[in-house]
Scaffold this motif. Sequence first.
Motif, PDB file in Angstrom:
ATOM      1  N   ARG A  83      31.644  32.841  38.519  1.00  3.22           N
ATOM      2  CA  ARG A  83      32.263  32.393  39.544  1.00  3.22           C
ATOM      3  C   ARG A  83      33.550  32.386  40.244  1.00  3.22           C
ATOM      4  NH1 ARG A  83      29.792  26.489  38.807  1.00  3.22           N
ATOM      5  NH2 ARG A  83      27.432  26.479  39.995  1.00  3.22           N
ATOM      6  N   SER A  84      33.901  33.191  41.321  1.00  5.56           N
ATOM      7  CA  SER A  84      36.164  33.513  41.025  1.00  5.56           C
ATOM      8  C   SER A  84      36.203  32.289  40.755  1.00  5.56           C
ATOM      9  CB  SER A  84      35.943  33.701  42.500  1.00  5.56           C
ATOM     10  OG  SER A  84      35.148  34.821  42.720  1.00  5.56           O
ATOM     11  N   ASP A  85      37.089  32.861  40.318  1.00  6.45           N
ATOM     12  CA  ASP A  85      38.196  31.624  40.435  1.00  6.45           C
ATOM     13  C   ASP A  85      38.922  30.911  41.173  1.00  6.45           C
ATOM     14  OD1 ASP A  85      40.741  29.952  37.321  1.00  6.45           O
ATOM     15  OD2 ASP A  85      41.450  29.568  39.886  1.00  6.45           O
ATOM     16  N   PRO A  86      38.846  29.582  41.736  1.00  5.60           N
ATOM     17  CA  PRO A  86      39.286  28.908  43.370  1.00  5.60           C
ATOM     18  C   PRO A  86      40.661  29.287  42.793  1.00  5.60           C
ATOM     19  CG  PRO A  86      39.142  27.264  41.457  1.00  5.60           C
ATOM     20  CD  PRO A  86      38.090  28.073  41.271  1.00  5.60           C
ATOM     21  N   ARG A  87      41.867  28.910  42.561  1.00  2.09           N
ATOM     22  CA  ARG A  87      42.757  29.298  41.615  1.00  2.09           C
ATOM     23  C   ARG A  87      43.492  31.090  42.467  1.00  2.09           C
ATOM     24  NH1 ARG A  87      42.352  24.797  38.645  1.00  2.09           N
ATOM     25  NH2 ARG A  87      42.314  26.557  37.217  1.00  2.09           N
ATOM     26  N   ARG A  89      41.360  34.713  42.775  1.00  2.00           N
ATOM     27  CA  ARG A  89      39.901  35.426  42.995  1.00  2.00           C
ATOM     28  C   ARG A  89      39.768  36.740  42.295  1.00  2.00           C
ATOM     29  NH1 ARG A  89      38.709  35.972  49.437  1.00  2.00           N
ATOM     30  NH2 ARG A  89      38.667  32.961  49.672  1.00  2.00           N
ATOM     31  N   ARG A  90      41.113  37.349  41.406  1.00  2.00           N
ATOM     32  CA  ARG A  90      41.230  38.617  40.285  1.00  2.00           C
ATOM     33  C   ARG A  90      40.169  37.808  39.672  1.00  2.00           C
ATOM     34  NH1 ARG A  90      46.878  39.541  40.124  1.00  2.00           N
ATOM     35  NH2 ARG A  90      46.942  36.891  40.242  1.00  2.00           N
ATOM     36  N   ILE A  91      40.300  36.590  39.160  1.00  2.95           N
ATOM     37  CA  ILE A  91      39.168  36.290  37.005  1.00  2.95           C
ATOM     38  C   ILE A  91      38.007  35.212  38.108  1.00  2.95           C
ATOM     39  CG2 ILE A  91      40.029  34.279  36.377  1.00  2.95           C
ATOM     40  CD1 ILE A  91      42.696  34.299  36.444  1.00  2.95           C
ATOM     41  N   ASN A  92      37.072  36.308  36.964  1.00  2.88           N
ATOM     42  CA  ASN A  92      36.094  35.532  37.122  1.00  2.88           C
ATOM     43  C   ASN A  92      35.328  34.004  35.949  1.00  2.88           C
ATOM     44  OD1 ASN A  92      34.719  36.945  39.222  1.00  2.88           O
ATOM     45  ND2 ASN A  92      34.677  38.498  38.162  1.00  2.88           N
ATOM     46  N   ARG A  93      34.954  33.006  36.155  1.00  5.29           N
ATOM     47  CA  ARG A  93      34.783  32.213  35.751  1.00  5.29           C
ATOM     48  C   ARG A  93      33.482  32.110  35.308  1.00  5.29           C
ATOM     49  NH1 ARG A  93      38.634  29.760  33.441  1.00  5.29           N
ATOM     50  NH2 ARG A  93      40.761  29.767  34.884  1.00  5.29           N
TER      51      ARG A  93
END
Length: 93
Positions: A83-87, A89-93
């Motif tokens: 899932r993309s980090d809501p804050r 978008r370059r970060i996946n969680r």
Amino acid sequence: MNDRDSDPNLIALVTDIQNGLARLFRERTRHIGLSRSQWRVLSAMSSRPGITQTELADLVGIGRAPVGKIIDRLEVLRWVERRSDPRDRRINR
């Protein structure tokens, strides 16, 4: 006998135990196609929901690119979901 004399025996024993555990793991997980690397990633993720791929790579001691490939495979198997980090978008969680 000093501590140095026992080191080769201890190292050999630990290596034998590790190899035996690896063999047992492969035998027990063959039917679901789970590798030890995948298990390490899943295990780390299970106690840290929402961990980033970079944090995960650092935690399990595997490079970011190989962890990314492991996660790709686990995602195909539907064992994990990125899932993309809501804050950010370059970060996946």
